[in-house]
Design a protein around this motif. Structure first.
Motif, short mmCIF file in Angstrom:
data_model
loop_
_atom_site.label_atom_id
_atom_site.label_comp_id
_atom_site.label_asym_id
_atom_site.label_seq_id
_atom_site.Cartn_x
_atom_site.Cartn_y
_atom_site.Cartn_z
N ILE A 74 0.84 -1.20 0.00
CA ILE A 74 0.00 0.00 0.00
C ILE A 74 0.87 1.25 0.00
CG2 ILE A 74 -1.61 1.38 1.39
CD1 ILE A 74 -2.92 -1.30 2.22
N GLN A 75 1.88 1.28 0.84
CA GLN A 75 2.75 2.46 0.95
C GLN A 75 3.51 2.71 -0.35
OE1 GLN A 75 2.50 4.43 3.74
NE2 GLN A 75 3.49 5.86 2.37
N GLU A 76 3.99 1.65 -0.98
CA GLU A 76 4.73 1.81 -2.23
C GLU A 76 3.83 2.36 -3.34
OE1 GLU A 76 7.43 -0.84 -5.29
OE2 GLU A 76 7.25 -1.47 -3.20
N ILE A 77 2.63 1.84 -3.43
CA ILE A 77 1.69 2.35 -4.44
C ILE A 77 1.33 3.80 -4.14
CG2 ILE A 77 -0.64 2.09 -5.41
CD1 ILE A 77 -0.31 -0.96 -4.88
N LYS A 78 1.06 4.08 -2.86
CA LYS A 78 0.69 5.45 -2.47
C LYS A 78 1.82 6.43 -2.75
CE LYS A 78 -1.09 8.33 1.22
NZ LYS A 78 -1.58 8.43 2.57
N ASP A 79 3.06 6.05 -2.43
CA ASP A 79 4.20 6.94 -2.68
C ASP A 79 4.33 7.26 -4.17
OD1 ASP A 79 4.78 6.95 0.04
OD2 ASP A 79 6.47 5.55 -0.14
N GLY A 80 4.18 6.24 -5.01
CA GLY A 80 4.25 6.46 -6.45
C GLY A 80 3.12 7.34 -6.94
N CYS A 81 1.93 7.11 -6.41
CA CYS A 81 0.77 7.92 -6.77
C CYS A 81 0.99 9.37 -6.37
CB CYS A 81 -0.47 7.35 -6.08
SG CYS A 81 -1.99 8.28 -6.37
N SER A 112 3.55 11.12 -8.65
CA SER A 112 3.07 11.43 -9.99
C SER A 112 1.96 12.47 -9.98
CB SER A 112 2.61 10.16 -10.71
OG SER A 112 1.46 9.62 -10.09
N GLN A 113 1.07 12.42 -9.00
CA GLN A 113 -0.06 13.36 -8.96
C GLN A 113 0.37 14.76 -8.54
OE1 GLN A 113 -3.15 12.57 -10.16
NE2 GLN A 113 -2.09 10.69 -10.73
N ILE A 114 1.29 14.85 -7.61
CA ILE A 114 1.77 16.17 -7.17
C ILE A 114 2.55 16.85 -8.29
CG2 ILE A 114 3.38 17.33 -5.59
CD1 ILE A 114 2.40 15.30 -3.43
N ASN A 115 3.30 16.07 -9.06
CA ASN A 115 4.11 16.63 -10.14
C ASN A 115 3.35 16.82 -11.44
OD1 ASN A 115 6.46 16.84 -8.56
ND2 ASN A 115 6.95 14.68 -8.91
N ASP A 150 -3.92 23.09 -9.45
CA ASP A 150 -4.93 23.75 -8.61
C ASP A 150 -5.61 22.79 -7.64
OD1 ASP A 150 -4.41 26.08 -9.97
OD2 ASP A 150 -6.11 25.87 -11.33
N VAL A 151 -5.21 21.52 -7.65
CA VAL A 151 -5.86 20.52 -6.80
C VAL A 151 -5.24 20.58 -5.41
CG1 VAL A 151 -6.32 18.05 -6.50
CG2 VAL A 151 -6.30 19.04 -8.79
N PRO A 152 -6.05 20.73 -4.38
CA PRO A 152 -5.51 20.77 -3.01
C PRO A 152 -4.78 19.46 -2.67
CG PRO A 152 -7.80 21.50 -3.04
CD PRO A 152 -7.51 20.95 -4.40
N LEU A 153 -3.73 19.60 -1.91
CA LEU A 153 -2.92 18.45 -1.51
C LEU A 153 -3.77 17.40 -0.78
CD1 LEU A 153 -0.09 17.31 -1.68
CD2 LEU A 153 0.46 18.52 0.42
N ALA A 154 -4.72 17.84 0.02
CA ALA A 154 -5.59 16.90 0.75
C ALA A 154 -6.39 16.04 -0.21
CB ALA A 154 -6.52 17.65 1.69
N VAL A 155 -6.82 16.60 -1.33
CA VAL A 155 -7.59 15.84 -2.32
C VAL A 155 -6.69 14.81 -3.00
CG1 VAL A 155 -8.89 16.03 -4.50
CG2 VAL A 155 -9.26 17.69 -2.66
N ILE A 156 -5.47 15.21 -3.29
CA ILE A 156 -4.51 14.26 -3.89
C ILE A 156 -4.24 13.12 -2.93
CG2 ILE A 156 -2.12 14.00 -4.67
CD1 ILE A 156 -2.34 16.82 -5.90
N HIS A 157 -4.08 13.42 -1.66
CA HIS A 157 -3.86 12.37 -0.66
C HIS A 157 -5.06 11.42 -0.59
CE1 HIS A 157 -0.04 12.94 1.48
NE2 HIS A 157 -0.14 14.20 1.09
N GLN A 158 -6.27 11.95 -0.62
CA GLN A 158 -7.47 11.09 -0.60
C GLN A 158 -7.51 10.19 -1.82
OE1 GLN A 158 -10.58 14.02 -0.40
NE2 GLN A 158 -10.69 13.96 1.82
N GLN A 211 -6.61 -0.05 -12.92
CA GLN A 211 -8.04 -0.12 -12.65
C GLN A 211 -8.37 0.61 -11.35
OE1 GLN A 211 -8.58 -4.36 -12.77
NE2 GLN A 211 -9.03 -4.36 -14.98
N ALA A 212 -7.50 0.51 -10.36
CA ALA A 212 -7.72 1.22 -9.10
C ALA A 212 -7.65 2.73 -9.32
CB ALA A 212 -6.69 0.78 -8.05
N TYR A 213 -6.70 3.19 -10.13
CA TYR A 213 -6.63 4.61 -10.47
C TYR A 213 -7.93 5.07 -11.09
CZ TYR A 213 -1.62 5.58 -9.73
OH TYR A 213 -0.39 5.81 -9.18
N ALA A 214 -8.43 4.30 -12.05
CA ALA A 214 -9.67 4.67 -12.75
C ALA A 214 -10.87 4.65 -11.79
CB ALA A 214 -9.91 3.73 -13.92
#
Length: 97
Positions: free
Chosen positions: A29-36, A39-42, A48-56, A91-94
């Motif tokens: 879970i942590q490895e997938i989350k770190d990669g996510c 990629s999402q922050i960069n 314009d997406v709040p960091l809290a939304v990216i974390h969710q 599929q999880a991303y989608a």
């Protein structure tokens, strides 16, 4: 025409899938989350997406991916063969969008 042999093959494949061991689940879970998160922050489109939304979003993605991945998927990805584990992560991303 009888379709049962195909059903048995699908069920056999599904039943033989080994869940990710509990002691490895957090790391997966942590490895997938770190990669996510990386990629999402960069991603320029997320400026314009709040960091809290990216974390969710990344929490959702990593949990859903870990729920569908098997120990065999993780072993294959660790050996350099990302498929079908990569497909399950996609599929999880989608799902979490």
């Amino acid at each position: 025409m009888q379709k049962y042999p195909l059903l048995l093959i699908v069920l056999s494949t599904t039943l033989n899938a080994t869940p990710i061991p509990t002691q490895d689940r957090f790391s997966v879970i942590q490895e997938i989350k770190d990669g996510c998160l990386k990629s999402q922050i960069n991603a320029p489109e997320n400026g314009d997406v709040p960091l809290a939304v990216i974390h969710q979003y990344c929490d959702c993605t990593s949990e859903n991916a870990a729920n569908s991945l098997t120990a065999e998927d993780v072993d294959a990805m660790n050996s350099g063969n990302p498929s079908p584990g990569a497909q399950k992560i996609a599929q999880a991303y989608a799902y979490c969008r």
